[in-house]
Write a protein that holds these residues in place. Structure first.
Motif, mmCIF file in Angstrom:
data_model
loop_
_atom_site.group_PDB
_atom_site.id
_atom_site.type_symbol
_atom_site.label_atom_id
_atom_site.label_comp_id
_atom_site.label_asym_id
_atom_site.label_seq_id
_atom_site.Cartn_x
_atom_site.Cartn_y
_atom_site.Cartn_z
ATOM 1 N N THR A 40 9.616 6.080 -4.089
ATOM 2 C CA THR A 40 8.390 6.833 -3.832
ATOM 3 C C THR A 40 8.815 8.151 -3.209
ATOM 4 N N PHE A 41 8.415 9.269 -3.803
ATOM 5 C CA PHE A 41 8.949 10.545 -3.343
ATOM 6 C C PHE A 41 7.997 11.692 -3.673
ATOM 7 N N GLU A 42 8.242 12.812 -3.010
ATOM 8 C CA GLU A 42 7.453 14.020 -3.230
ATOM 9 C C GLU A 42 8.353 15.063 -3.878
ATOM 10 N N LEU A 43 7.962 15.527 -5.046
ATOM 11 C CA LEU A 43 8.710 16.591 -5.705
ATOM 12 C C LEU A 43 8.545 17.895 -4.927
ATOM 13 N N PRO A 44 9.555 18.765 -4.970
ATOM 14 C CA PRO A 44 9.404 20.069 -4.304
ATOM 15 C C PRO A 44 8.166 20.801 -4.796
ATOM 16 N N ALA A 45 7.528 21.548 -3.908
ATOM 17 C CA ALA A 45 6.254 22.198 -4.229
ATOM 18 C C ALA A 45 6.379 23.153 -5.410
ATOM 19 N N ASP A 46 7.527 23.805 -5.553
ATOM 20 C CA ASP A 46 7.698 24.789 -6.622
ATOM 21 C C ASP A 46 8.371 24.202 -7.854
ATOM 22 N N GLU A 181 22.059 4.273 -1.767
ATOM 23 C CA GLU A 181 22.653 5.580 -1.480
ATOM 24 C C GLU A 181 22.837 6.404 -2.747
ATOM 25 N N ARG A 182 23.214 5.766 -3.840
ATOM 26 C CA ARG A 182 23.397 6.494 -5.093
ATOM 27 C C ARG A 182 22.060 7.060 -5.599
ATOM 28 N N MET A 183 20.985 6.291 -5.489
ATOM 29 C CA MET A 183 19.679 6.777 -5.935
ATOM 30 C C MET A 183 19.172 7.889 -5.028
ATOM 31 N N VAL A 184 19.434 7.771 -3.734
ATOM 32 C CA VAL A 184 19.076 8.846 -2.802
ATOM 33 C C VAL A 184 19.792 10.139 -3.195
ATOM 34 N N LYS A 185 21.065 10.016 -3.534
ATOM 35 C CA LYS A 185 21.839 11.197 -3.909
ATOM 36 C C LYS A 185 21.228 11.893 -5.128
ATOM 37 N N LEU A 187 18.030 11.814 -6.091
ATOM 38 C CA LEU A 187 16.796 12.487 -5.660
ATOM 39 C C LEU A 187 17.105 13.806 -4.966
ATOM 40 N N GLU A 188 18.097 13.785 -4.093
ATOM 41 C CA GLU A 188 18.425 14.993 -3.347
ATOM 42 C C GLU A 188 19.001 16.069 -4.258
ATOM 43 N N GLN A 189 19.708 15.665 -5.316
ATOM 44 C CA GLN A 189 20.214 16.645 -6.281
ATOM 45 C C GLN A 189 19.071 17.360 -7.002
ATOM 46 N N PHE A 190 17.928 16.700 -7.108
ATOM 47 C CA PHE A 190 16.745 17.312 -7.728
ATOM 48 C C PHE A 190 15.862 18.015 -6.695
ATOM 49 N N GLY A 191 16.341 18.145 -5.468
ATOM 50 C CA GLY A 191 15.613 18.876 -4.443
ATOM 51 C C GLY A 191 14.598 18.069 -3.665
ATOM 52 N N VAL A 192 14.575 16.756 -3.858
ATOM 53 C CA VAL A 192 13.609 15.903 -3.156
ATOM 54 C C VAL A 192 14.049 15.723 -1.701
ATOM 55 N N GLN A 193 13.136 15.927 -0.771
ATOM 56 C CA GLN A 193 13.437 15.800 0.657
ATOM 57 C C GLN A 193 12.627 14.710 1.343
ATOM 58 N N ASN A 194 11.504 14.334 0.768
ATOM 59 C CA ASN A 194 10.673 13.273 1.337
ATOM 60 C C ASN A 194 10.672 12.089 0.374
ATOM 61 N N TYR A 195 11.210 10.957 0.829
ATOM 62 C CA TYR A 195 11.350 9.830 -0.090
ATOM 63 C C TYR A 195 11.470 8.507 0.657
ATOM 64 N N LEU A 196 11.169 7.457 -0.076
ATOM 65 C CA LEU A 196 11.485 6.090 0.318
ATOM 66 C C LEU A 196 12.107 5.423 -0.910
ATOM 67 N N VAL A 197 13.352 4.962 -0.759
ATOM 68 C CA VAL A 197 14.080 4.311 -1.840
ATOM 69 C C VAL A 197 14.359 2.881 -1.419
ATOM 70 N N GLU A 198 14.022 1.923 -2.299
ATOM 71 C CA GLU A 198 14.146 0.501 -1.932
ATOM 72 C C GLU A 198 14.659 -0.311 -3.116
ATOM 73 N N ILE A 199 15.624 -1.190 -2.819
ATOM 74 C CA ILE A 199 16.098 -2.166 -3.799
ATOM 75 C C ILE A 199 16.097 -3.536 -3.121
ATOM 76 N N GLY A 200 15.295 -4.450 -3.640
ATOM 77 C CA GLY A 200 15.285 -5.811 -3.121
ATOM 78 C C GLY A 200 15.057 -5.905 -1.630
ATOM 79 N N GLY A 201 14.277 -4.959 -1.071
ATOM 80 C CA GLY A 201 13.995 -4.986 0.358
ATOM 81 C C GLY A 201 14.943 -4.167 1.201
ATOM 82 N N GLU A 202 16.026 -3.664 0.622
ATOM 83 C CA GLU A 202 16.948 -2.791 1.342
ATOM 84 C C GLU A 202 16.552 -1.358 1.043
ATOM 85 N N LEU A 203 16.386 -0.547 2.073
ATOM 86 C CA LEU A 203 15.751 0.744 1.835
ATOM 87 C C LEU A 203 16.320 1.857 2.700
#
Length: 344
Positions: A40-46, A181-185, A187-203
């Motif tokens: 669950t994440f917010e794309l950059p405004a621009d 951590e890989r999925m977070v990376k 998201l951050e490469q696409f400029g995402v700064q606000n996110y929640l990443v979860e796999i099987g309850g680990e987040l």
């Protein structure tokens, strides 16, 4: 992608506490590692970036990891290494060597309780097929002689060497945290700064929700016959933080009036006998948090609290004594700012 559990730990259930979904929030979900994943994440405004492009990148990364780290497929890098009955150095993926070294630090700090090579013990006790079979002392001794992370040598950044030809490694106890951590990376490469990443309850979380509210996560009460909230964790500061939880309260066997946990101590080869039913760790790195969560479930609160304090780790232990749940916080958790634990 599916990593077969090596210590039969069941991650404590999480529930994302939020208001009604905001249209600005993007979501990606799917199935990997034998469980579900949710972003669950917010794309950059621009940004005009379509979510489908991120979704494709996530799917490709999970498939790549599957080919390297999954024990269920014979053609994976890890299984090709396991299949070679040799004490000669073998060339493997640098990613696997990196995870082995991370696990080695936790193995040593946990006094050997945490171990990537423990799967033969897990099979010996019948946990593989969910048929409890207590082994004889002789059989236990044979299995113990065939494991041990100290019998795995890191030659260099791309080579490992077994000191026992039949030694096998299983990274399931660290793999989900690493995948987070890989999925977070990505998201951050696409400029995402606000996110929640979860796999099987680990987040892992960063930032805030689109309405400016903090991410809030509910921890399940660690009792086998209940599905109730026990604590609500609020990530008030928005700083990057992972939350990993493991428990013993759903996976166990009762035999001749005695309860046996699915968690095995690599030092004795036997199920743990402590009263700790849940461990929750907050760590900036989900990979380390995943490994430590397993280690502390093995150690239990009495031994684990000493290790947590020595390593300056923020850990919540929950023990069951009769009908009571007893909470114990590490020193780092007591002094942690920006994150709060509340009763529901």
């Amino acid at each position: 992608m599916r990593f077969i559990p090596q210590l039969a730990l069941l991650a404590t259930s999480f529930f994302i506490i939020s208001c009604s979904p905001k249209p600005e929030m993007s979501k990606i979900e799917g199935f990997a590692q034998g469980t579900t994943y949710n972003l669950t994440f917010e794309l950059p405004a621009d940004s005009n970036l379509p979510v489908e492009k991120i979704e494709t990148a996530i799917s490709e990364e999970l498939a790549r990891m599957d080919k390297v780290l999954s024990n269920y497929r014979d053609d994976s890098v890890i299984e090709q290494f396991n299949a070679q009955k040799t004490t000669e150095a073998q060339t493997v993926d640098a990613e696997l060597v990196e995870l082995v070294e991370i696990a080695r630090t936790v193995h040593r700090a946990s006094n050997g309780c945490y171990d990537l090579t423990i799967k033969p013990l897990f099979d010996l006790w019948g946990f593989k097929n969910d048929v409890f079979t207590p082994p004889s002392e002789d059989a236990l001794g044979v299995a113990l002689a065939s494991i041990g992370l100290d019998n795995l040598e890191t030659v260099n950044t791309t080579q490992l060497r077994k000191q026992l030809p039949n030694l096998r490694i299983d990274v399931s106890s660290i793999g989900q945290g690493y995948a987070v951590e890989r999925m977070v990376k990505i998201l951050e490469q696409f400029g995402v700064q606000n996110y929640l990443v979860e796999i099987g309850g680990e987040l892992k979380i960063q930032g805030k929700k689109t309405d400016g509210e903090a991410w809030r996560i509910a921890l399940e009460k660690p009792l086998p016959n209940e599905r109730k909230m026990h604590k609500i964790v609020s990530f008030d500061s928005g700083e990057p933080m992972s939350l990993i939880s493991s428990g013993t309260y759903r996976h166990f066997f009762d035999d001749n009036g005695k309860r046996y946990s699915h968690i095995l101590d690599a030092r004795s080869g036997k199920p743990v006998e402590h009263n700790t039913v849940s461990v929750t760790i907050l760590h900036s790195d989900a990979t380390l948090g995943d490994a430590w969560s397993t280690a502390f479930s093995c150690l239990g609160s009495r031994e684990g609290l000493k290790v947590a304090n020595a390593q300056n780790l923020a850990v919540l232990f929950i023990d069951q004594e009769g009908d009571q749940l007893i909470e114990t916080e590490s020193d780092a958790l007591k002094t942690m700012s920006g994150i709060s634990f509340k009763n529901p």
